[in-house]
Scaffold this motif. Structure first.
Motif, PDB file in Angstrom:
ATOM      1  N   UNK A  44      20.581 -31.436  38.973  1.00  0.00           N
ATOM      2  CA  UNK A  44      19.569 -31.977  38.070  1.00  0.00           C
ATOM      3  C   UNK A  44      18.453 -32.630  38.871  1.00  0.00           C
ATOM      4  N   UNK A  45      17.347 -32.881  38.192  1.00  0.00           N
ATOM      5  CA  UNK A  45      16.220 -33.553  38.840  1.00  0.00           C
ATOM      6  C   UNK A  45      16.642 -34.912  39.364  1.00  0.00           C
ATOM      7  N   UNK A  46      17.473 -35.623  38.608  1.00  0.00           N
ATOM      8  CA  UNK A  46      17.950 -36.936  39.027  1.00  0.00           C
ATOM      9  C   UNK A  46      18.808 -36.828  40.277  1.00  0.00           C
ATOM     10  N   UNK A  47      19.671 -35.846  40.327  1.00  0.00           N
ATOM     11  CA  UNK A  47      20.537 -35.660  41.500  1.00  0.00           C
ATOM     12  C   UNK A  47      19.705 -35.317  42.735  1.00  0.00           C
ATOM     13  N   UNK A  48      18.687 -34.512  42.546  1.00  0.00           N
ATOM     14  CA  UNK A  48      17.816 -34.161  43.669  1.00  0.00           C
ATOM     15  C   UNK A  48      17.080 -35.395  44.178  1.00  0.00           C
ATOM     16  N   UNK A  49      16.578 -36.216  43.269  1.00  0.00           N
ATOM     17  CA  UNK A  49      15.881 -37.433  43.659  1.00  0.00           C
ATOM     18  C   UNK A  49      16.790 -38.373  44.431  1.00  0.00           C
ATOM     19  N   UNK A  50      18.040 -38.434  44.048  1.00  0.00           N
ATOM     20  CA  UNK A  50      19.000 -39.289  44.750  1.00  0.00           C
ATOM     21  C   UNK A  50      19.231 -38.810  46.180  1.00  0.00           C
ATOM     22  N   UNK A  51      19.137 -37.510  46.392  1.00  0.00           N
ATOM     23  CA  UNK A  51      19.284 -36.962  47.738  1.00  0.00           C
ATOM     24  C   UNK A  51      18.047 -37.215  48.588  1.00  0.00           C
ATOM     25  N   UNK A  52      16.877 -37.167  47.956  1.00  0.00           N
ATOM     26  CA  UNK A  52      15.603 -37.295  48.669  1.00  0.00           C
ATOM     27  C   UNK A  52      15.224 -38.759  48.900  1.00  0.00           C
ATOM     28  N   UNK A  53      15.659 -39.643  48.010  1.00  0.00           N
ATOM     29  CA  UNK A  53      15.202 -41.032  48.038  1.00  0.00           C
ATOM     30  C   UNK A  53      15.414 -41.731  49.390  1.00  0.00           C
ATOM     31  N   UNK A  54      16.560 -41.547  50.095  1.00  0.00           N
ATOM     32  CA  UNK A  54      16.724 -42.248  51.385  1.00  0.00           C
ATOM     33  C   UNK A  54      15.615 -41.955  52.386  1.00  0.00           C
ATOM     34  N   UNK A  55      15.103 -40.726  52.396  1.00  0.00           N
ATOM     35  CA  UNK A  55      14.011 -40.392  53.321  1.00  0.00           C
ATOM     36  C   UNK A  55      12.745 -41.123  52.937  1.00  0.00           C
ATOM     37  N   UNK A  56      12.458 -41.182  51.656  1.00  0.00           N
ATOM     38  CA  UNK A  56      11.273 -41.897  51.186  1.00  0.00           C
ATOM     39  C   UNK A  56      11.408 -43.391  51.462  1.00  0.00           C
ATOM     40  N   UNK A  57      12.602 -43.911  51.255  1.00  0.00           N
ATOM     41  CA  UNK A  57      12.831 -45.331  51.470  1.00  0.00           C
ATOM     42  C   UNK A  57      12.733 -45.688  52.946  1.00  0.00           C
ATOM     43  N   UNK A  58      13.265 -44.822  53.801  1.00  0.00           N
ATOM     44  CA  UNK A  58      13.215 -45.090  55.243  1.00  0.00           C
ATOM     45  C   UNK A  58      11.782 -45.183  55.724  1.00  0.00           C
TER      46      UNK A  58
END
Length: 265
Positions: A74-88
């Motif tokens: 899902x879009x939410x699951x994908x965002x959860x995978x991508x978020x650490x890179x954005x946060x870093x």
């Protein structure tokens, strides 16, 4: 996400865990964590690499994420995978803000540079003004416990909701008053990260000129970003600047702030 002092290191450690096997990234995060650990123990940290995700790191991260994202997510699951890179990426940019709010360290004073400063001073008695929590003076005292330096600060910059104790003796005194009081006893004055929206740095420079400090061999060392986030506009307009090689060869510049070490007349 807005900067949050209390969650900064836990969030950084979470990114470290997420990218643990992506060594180009985890090594960069480790450099920050080791830096923080040293400062928390009142020790000078090592120099830092540039705190930014390089093109090669971004390629590594994209390859890593492509293996985490599978068909049917899902879009939410994908965002959860991508978020650490954005946060870093944000956390890397926030490290200086973390140092200021956690430790009162505005200029990043690292071990290699303090060794250069010690060599450059060559035993000359010194005064540090606007010393913050005293990291620069503490570094000199770690190299020579009885080094002839006095650190002063009025502590007006301190955040009211945090108690930060200087890591070495810092005399509570306004910078201008300290210069006037100690002038006859010192050969070098060190000023780092003077506020941008105050003319105190220019007033101090003018005082030193009027009282012939430079004529008798005195030296003013200033750490700041020319026409940037430190010091007054008038100071940069009027100061006669030199950039000593020894004091800049190991000066740590790890973010968008391009501060340098100047001698000023």
């Amino acid at each position: 996400m807005a900067f949050n002092l209390e969650t900064y290191i836990p969030r950084l450690k979470a990114c470290r865990d997420y990218f643990a096997k992506l060594y180009s990234v985890s090594d960069l995060i480790d450099a920050l964590l080791f830096s923080d650990l040293a400062i928390s123990r009142q020790k000078l940290p090592d120099s830092l690499p540039e705190l930014a995700l390089s093109d090669s790191m971004m390629v590594d991260i994209q390859d890593f994420l492509s293996k985490q994202i599978t068909a049917g997510m899902s879009e939410l699951e994908i965002q959860q995978k991508v978020r650490p890179a954005e946060e870093l990426d944000q956390l890397l940019g926030d490290y200086r803000q973390y140092l200021i709010e956690r430790y009162g360290m505005f200029a990043y004073i690292a071990k290699p540079w303090i060794n250069d400063l010690y060599t450059y001073l060559d035993g000359r008695p010194a005064l540090e003004i606007m010393a913050g929590n005293g990291f620069l003076t503490a570094g000199l005292r770690q190299l020579q416990i009885d080094y002839p330096i006095t650190a002063t600060d009025n502590f007006d910059w301190k955040l009211m909701d945090r108690q930060m104790t200087p890591i070495t003796k810092v005399v509570k005194m306004d910078a201008s008053a300290a210069v006037e009081y100690y002038l006859k006893d010192v050969e070098v004055i060190v000023l780092s990260w003077s506020p941008q929206h105050a003319n105190s740095d220019w007033l101090i420079l003018n005082f030193l000129r009027v009282h012939h400090f430079f004529n008798r061999g005195g030296e003013l060392i200033v750490i700041g970003e020319k026409n940037g986030v430190t010091n007054s506009k008038k100071f940069w307009q009027q100061a006669q600047l030199s950039v000593p090689v020894l004091l800049n060869q190991n000066w740590p510049r790890f973010d968008l702030v391009k501060d340098q070490v100047f001698t000023v007349k």
